[in-house]
Design an enzyme around this catalytic site. Structure first.
Site, PDB file in Angstrom:
ATOM      1  N   ASP A 395       0.846  -1.191   0.000  1.00 51.14           N
ATOM      2  CA  ASP A 395       0.000   0.000   0.000  1.00 51.14           C
ATOM      3  C   ASP A 395       0.891   1.254   0.000  1.00 51.14           C
ATOM      4  O   ASP A 395       2.104   1.169   0.214  1.00 51.14           O
ATOM      5  CB  ASP A 395      -0.880  -0.044   1.270  1.00 51.14           C
ATOM      6  CG  ASP A 395      -1.973   1.028   1.268  1.00 51.14           C
ATOM      7  OD1 ASP A 395      -2.319   1.549   0.188  1.00 51.14           O
ATOM      8  OD2 ASP A 395      -2.489   1.337   2.377  1.00 51.14           O
ATOM      9  N   GLU A 398       2.815   5.195  -3.845  1.00 51.96           N
ATOM     10  CA  GLU A 398       2.769   6.165  -4.982  1.00 51.96           C
ATOM     11  C   GLU A 398       3.971   7.121  -4.991  1.00 51.96           C
ATOM     12  O   GLU A 398       4.235   7.648  -6.057  1.00 51.96           O
ATOM     13  CB  GLU A 398       1.487   7.001  -4.895  1.00 51.96           C
ATOM     14  CG  GLU A 398       0.225   6.207  -5.128  1.00 51.96           C
ATOM     15  CD  GLU A 398      -0.161   5.294  -3.969  1.00 51.96           C
ATOM     16  OE1 GLU A 398       0.215   5.629  -2.824  1.00 51.96           O
ATOM     17  OE2 GLU A 398      -0.782   4.262  -4.220  1.00 51.96           O
ATOM     18  N   ASP A 471      -8.968   3.384  -2.922  1.00 53.41           N
ATOM     19  CA  ASP A 471     -10.054   3.801  -2.022  1.00 53.41           C
ATOM     20  C   ASP A 471     -11.296   4.278  -2.760  1.00 53.41           C
ATOM     21  O   ASP A 471     -11.514   5.477  -2.939  1.00 53.41           O
ATOM     22  CB  ASP A 471      -9.540   4.907  -1.096  1.00 53.41           C
ATOM     23  CG  ASP A 471      -8.407   4.406  -0.215  1.00 53.41           C
ATOM     24  OD1 ASP A 471      -8.204   3.179  -0.144  1.00 53.41           O
ATOM     25  OD2 ASP A 471      -7.717   5.245   0.390  1.00 53.41           O
TER      26      ASP A 471
HETATM   27  O1  MIG Z   1      -3.962   6.078   4.681  1.00 56.78           O
HETATM   28  O2  MIG Z   1      -3.963   0.906   5.642  1.00 56.78           O
HETATM   29  O3  MIG Z   1      -6.003   2.144   0.149  1.00 56.78           O
HETATM   30  O4  MIG Z   1      -7.075  -0.033   1.536  1.00 56.78           O
HETATM   31  O5  MIG Z   1      -7.159   0.135   4.341  1.00 56.78           O
HETATM   32  C1  MIG Z   1      -4.777   4.972   4.335  1.00 56.78           C
HETATM   33  C2  MIG Z   1      -5.119   1.661   5.710  1.00 56.78           C
HETATM   34  C3  MIG Z   1      -3.929   3.769   4.175  1.00 56.78           C
HETATM   35  C4  MIG Z   1      -5.077   3.003   2.184  1.00 56.78           C
HETATM   36  C5  MIG Z   1      -5.549   1.799   1.446  1.00 56.78           C
HETATM   37  C6  MIG Z   1      -6.642   1.112   2.228  1.00 56.78           C
HETATM   38  C7  MIG Z   1      -6.128   0.744   3.605  1.00 56.78           C
HETATM   39  C8  MIG Z   1      -5.643   2.001   4.322  1.00 56.78           C
HETATM   40  N1  MIG Z   1      -4.597   2.646   3.528  1.00 56.78           N
END
Ligand code: MIG
Length: 805
Positions: A395, A398, A471
């Site tokens: 995650d 980017e 998201d």
């Molecule tokens: O700042 O890990 O897209 O699926 O649950 C949010 C928490 C960070 C973004 C991800 C989402 C995940 C969430 N993350």
């Protein structure tokens, strides 16, 4: 020259060809203000590189394919150079240097804008292509908007865009590849440039489509084939194809931000088992860690992770954990100290390590473009792997950080020793993170397949990872948008994709969740997920009816697993996606681009899915050419027609292509449960012949790469009146000893022969789905009919089997 323009805003385009030279399959041109190099990659793929000054070292994170030797020819006239193969002809106008592509029989596919061709403004480089009459544009990866992108423009700059709206751009992923269509012709253009880039498909102009990057070379591949499928095959020859995911990763997956502590995780999983809702994977989001420190466990919430994970495994459930790139700056934290000591983090040009804030507080970020750092990161999974974790969810890559993810452009990356600023590297950072996770896990897991999931990526990401679309929101509009995103990703080389089923932010209504589970069951990566702030969102939390609907669709997904697994194998072999926009097989049927039909797709080769809002009882569906069976009623319908069909929330409109072979198995609670020894082979009679490549392997190792698979073509020929199951290939024995043949749409009273002996079929009624959703009269009104079939059971021997009539 207009004095008002400074040098950097001056527009220059490629000038007159002064010299040219052919070396092997490479044609090099010098022009009076730049250089070009054209490489014939294969008969249908030409690479075009154009620079103002000098070419830099040839290097790409995306392209792994190599040129193949092929027949080609260069012809010269006073004003043109013509490079041709058996499939494609490139005419280069000498003054100024402009490129026009034709089919080998002289039909115009694509041409530069005469005036602008490839041009520069400062460091920005753009190629302008004349808009063709009726031209459509599809693909470009994870982009919102319509299937046909004509009239729109897009920006590629990997961005954490929480709660993105249905027209937001950019999102998390950059895939600078699209397919253009006009006059019955199709071509692909892949611009391999990782800088921020822009694609314009006739937005705010009626003259050109264009692709443009902030800096670097114009480096694009022009691909032509008669079929979109052929273009996807060539594009994935260039950028690579996926490996087989673990079978369990194709099952249903449950996620939320976050399940904790351990007892709660077990509780959720036991609930699935008690309620007989199939489940294969549970996710641990950021709260499993100690203070969000990657590669750690929270000491009290997860005091004995190995025990938890083995308990989950004994319930048939795999565990996937989230990993973020940010490594907390904290004395004594191993990953931090070790990374600093070994120089694994990205830095400012003056050598200071770059620091930004995210969940753990101030963090450093590994340099995934540095081979040693990829290995370092990969090795760090040894603890998690030893604990039994086999899924890794990448995650925030980017890179996302507090402050809008605005990492300064000057931050330095290794770029395989060639050095690049973040300005050039941002769009590949996420893919290289997923790559190092994949390579590390694969190395550590003793030949078992990990599940790798990522949010950010670049062209070629399919080689390492599955992708989810970040998201999204719990809305009808987002559910429909999600289908379009996955179809577009499929048109861009990425097959293993999914959305957060049920929607990430906000609470889904019960009916929205129910419908979304149906659509999710017919998407490659099938996972429910929801935000920290939302209510519980497991299937049973929406009440009994939704629970029953969910169970039905999740079960159906498991029954279809042999069909789905074969569809994944096709992606591995040819780059054909699992979710197939109708633009792949019905490219020039203009109806499929209609606003109300543009979300439809084929799931695998022959199941047509019409994603539909949960608020409707009736919906218009477009059935393209051919004949189709309504999945729920068994009724046969003529294609090339717009129909109105019932779609109460327990009935997702699904249609089976006539002539299709659909292998199924019995319902199981997880892929770790044996599906027994009978394969259910459904044949839907039709006028057109078909071929289905049936595929199995052990589902969890890479031995298939060395021949340990079970593969056989199944062909249906309505004219010769036979179904042939060709002899098995590969050294894997196969799971099923017998096949039950289920014939749909065959008249009763036909005489059948198996090989040469008579075979008796019985007329019967089956329920592929599960008619009973609930006793609620609202749902009983629209019933699944039982499907009428002819049934016989045969031994599934390895030699060729012929059923004739
Ligand atoms: O700042 O890990 O897209 O699926 O649950 C949010 C928490 C960070 C973004 C991800 C989402 C995940 C969430 N993350």
């Amino acid at each position: 020259m207009n004095q008002a323009f400074t040098q950097s805003s001056q527009h220059n385009s490629l000038g007159k060809v002064t010299t040219h030279r052919l070396t092997g399959q490479v044609l090099s041109l010098e022009t009076d203000n730049g250089k070009a190099e054209i490489t014939v990659f294969n008969p249908g793929v030409f690479r075009i590189r154009i620079v103002k000054d000098a070419f830099t070292e040839d290097f790409s994170y995306a392209v792994t394919g190599k040129p193949e030797k092929c027949e080609m020819n260069l012809a010269e006239t006073n004003d043109k150079l013509v490079l041709s193969t058996g499939k494609l002809k490139l005419e280069i106008n000498r003054n100024p240097a402009r490129f026009t592509f034709y089919t080998s029989d002289g039909r115009l596919i694509n041409s530069d804008d005469k005036a602008f061709g490839t041009s520069w403004i400062g460091t920005e480089v753009t190629t302008y292509k004349k808009l063709q009459e009726g031209e459509r544009f599809i693909g470009l990866g994870e982009k919102t908007g319509n299937l046909d992108r004509r009239g729109s423009a897009y920006d590629n700059w990997n961005t954490d865009n929480p709660r993105y709206g249905p027209n937001d751009d950019p999102l998390y992923v950059t895939i600078p590849f699209y397919i253009g269509l006009h006059s019955g012709l199709a071509y692909g253009i892949f611009m391999d440039n990782t800088h921020r880039s822009r694609f314009n498909f006739g937005a705010s102009n009626d003259r050109f489509s264009s692709f443009s990057a902030d800096d670097g070379e114009m480096d694009y591949y022009f691909i032509h084939d008669d079929k979109v499928a052929g273009i996807l095959s060539d594009y994935t020859l260039l950028t690579g194809r996926m490996t087989m995911p673990p079978l369990w990763a194709l099952g249903y997956q449950q996620c939320r931000w976050s399940y904790f502590p351990d007892s709660e995780v077990l509780n959720v999983v036991r609930n699935f088992r008690d309620r007989k809702i199939p489940l294969d994977v549970i996710y641990l989001d950021i709260h499993y860690m100690d203070a969000y420190k990657i590669f750690t466990w929270h000491p009290t919430r997860f005091s004995n992770p190995a025990k938890l994970i083995s308990d989950l495994k004994s319930l048939g459930v795999h565990t996937t954990v989230i990993v973020d790139p940010g490594i907390k700056v904290e004395k004594g934290y191993e990953a931090y100290e070790d990374g600093l000591k070994k120089d694994m983090f990205i830095k400012y040009p003056d050598g200071q390590v770059y620091t930004a804030q995210v969940w753990p507080g101030w963090c450093h970020f590994p340099d995934f473009t540095k081979p040693a750092a990829r290995e370092w990161w990969g090795d760090k999974f040894s603890g998690l792997v030893a604990d039994g974790v086999d899924g890794f969810w990448n995650d925030m890559n980017e890179i996302a950080s507090w402050g809008g993810g605005t990492t300064p452009h000057m931050v330095q990356l290794d770029w395989e020793g060639k050095h690049a600023a973040y300005r050039q590297a941002k769009n590949v950072y996420g893919m290289e993170m997923a790559r190092s996770t994949y390579e590390g896990a694969r190395k550590l897991m003793n030949n078992q397949r990990p599940l790798i999931l990522t949010r950010a990526g670049y062209a070629g990401l399919q080689r390492y990872t599955a992708l989810w679309t970040g998201d999204n929101q719990a809305s009808e509009e987002h559910m429909m948008l999600g289908a379009r995103l996955l179809n577009s990703l499929g048109l861009s080389g990425v097959s293993f994709t999914g959305v957060d089923v049920g929607g990430f932010s906000k609470d889904a209504t019960p009916s929205l969740f129910a419908r979304w589970i149906g659509i999710g069951a017919f998407s490659p990566f099938f996972r429910s997920h929801t935000h920290y702030d939302t209510k519980s969102a497991e299937p049973w939390t929406y009440g009994e009816t939704v629970e029953n609907i969910s169970r039905n669709y999740i079960q159906l997904r498991y029954k279809l697993m042999p069909y789905i697994y074969a569809a994944f194998h096709e992606s591995v072999e040819t780059g054909m996606p699992v979710n197939r926009s109708l633009a792949i097989d019905y490219t020039f049927d203009e109806k499929i681009y209609n606003y109300i039909y543009q979300n439809q797709y084929l799931f695998g080769p022959s199941i047509l899915v019409a994603p539909t809002e949960s608020t409707r009882d009736l919906v218009k569906v477009y059935l393209p050419a051919g004949e189709w069976y309504n999945f729920h009623t068994g009724i046969k319908l003529q294609g090339n027609s717009e129909i109105t069909t019932e779609c109460p929330v327990h009935i997702l409109p699904l249609f089976i292509k006539a002539g299709a072979v659909i292998p199924m198995q019995k319902a199981v609670q997880s892929t770790s449960e044996s599906p027994g020894d009978v394969l259910y082979l459904h044949l839907f009679s039709g006028n057109e012949s078909s071929e289905f490549v049936y595929y199995e392997d052990d589902g969890n190792s890479y031995n298939y790469e060395k021949g340990a698979f079970y593969k056989r073509s199944i062909t249906f020929d309505p004219v010769k009146r036979h179904l042939k199951i060709l002899a098995k290939e590969g050294s894997f024995p196969g799971r099923f000893k017998k096949a039950q043949l289920l014939l749909h749409g065959f008249p009763e009273g036909l005489k059948f022969k198996l090989n040469n002996g008579a075979l008796a079929f019985e007329g019967s009624e089956i329920d592929l789905f599960n008619a009973l959703v609930t006793n609620d009269p609202q749902y009983l009104e629209t019933k699944h009919s039982k499907l009428e079939v002819l049934i016989a059971e045969i031994n599934l021997v390895d030699d060729e089997i012929t059923l004739s009539w």
